[in-house]
Design an enzyme around this catalytic site. Structure first.
Site, PDB file in Angstrom:
ATOM      1  CG  HIS A 162      57.811 -78.850  48.852  1.00 53.53           C
ATOM      2  ND1 HIS A 162      58.930 -78.553  49.582  1.00 53.53           N
ATOM      3  CD2 HIS A 162      57.428 -77.699  48.253  1.00 53.53           C
ATOM      4  CE1 HIS A 162      59.218 -77.282  49.440  1.00 53.53           C
ATOM      5  NE2 HIS A 162      58.325 -76.737  48.631  1.00 53.53           N
ATOM      6  CD  GLN A 209      55.994 -70.020  43.269  1.00 52.52           C
ATOM      7  OE1 GLN A 209      54.936 -69.491  42.942  1.00 52.52           O
ATOM      8  NE2 GLN A 209      56.831 -70.519  42.376  1.00 52.52           N
ATOM      9  CG  ASN A 241      53.350 -74.074  48.142  1.00 55.18           C
ATOM     10  OD1 ASN A 241      52.355 -74.719  48.409  1.00 55.18           O
ATOM     11  ND2 ASN A 241      54.440 -74.119  48.896  1.00 55.18           N
ATOM     12  CG  HIS A 245      59.717 -76.021  44.045  1.00 57.64           C
ATOM     13  ND1 HIS A 245      59.555 -74.686  43.761  1.00 57.64           N
ATOM     14  CD2 HIS A 245      59.591 -76.136  45.387  1.00 57.64           C
ATOM     15  CE1 HIS A 245      59.345 -74.019  44.880  1.00 57.64           C
ATOM     16  NE2 HIS A 245      59.350 -74.876  45.882  1.00 57.64           N
TER      17      HIS A 245
END
Length: 139
Positions: A103, A95, A88, A101
């Site tokens: 997932h 986010q 995101n 990052h």
């Protein structure tokens, strides 16, 4: 470069204990502390990038193959029906932690967890115009 006030920088660099499942010179992969499903993992760059737009291409070139590797192991280990690989950018996109990052979420046909969005119905002319605008900028 690491950002001192970033929780994910601290997690990625081992300053805070995690349930680490993989680590190399660029990334640490940890189990999410509040998983959508068991086995939900996060791929965290050791360098600080707030989002994909700030990330070095070197990191991005390594991130997707790593996501595939982690997703493959999770799929095999948890015998899940599918896997979401999600990243995101910005609050409008969901986010909540401003450190890049990814997932990796094991999914099951029966887990009642959805990532659905309302579908728009643009006209054929609108789609052609949008395609032309974007294509011109991507050339």
């Amino acid at each position: 470069m690491k950002k001192d006030d970033c929780i994910f920088c601290k997690l990625a660099n081992g300053d805070i204990p995690t349930n680490t499942i993989y680590e190399d010179d660029f990334f640490r992969v940890i189990l999410d502390a509040s998983p959508a499903n068991l086995g939900h993992a996060l791929i965290l760059p050791k360098e600080h990038f707030a989002n994909i737009f700030e990330a070095d291409d070197e990191y991005l070139a390594k991130a997707l193959p790593l996501a595939k590797k982690v997703a493959s192991v999770i799929k095999e280990e948890f015998k899940c029906d599918g896997v979401n690989i999600q990243q995101n950018n910005g609050t409008a996109a969901g986010q909540t932690v401003f450190h890049l990052h990814i997932h990796i979420i094991p999914r099951y046909d029966s887990d009642n967890f959805t990532l659905n969005w309302p579908q728009k119905s643009p006209s054929a002319d609108e789609q052609k115009e949008i395609a032309a605008r974007l294509s011109a900028k991507l050339q």
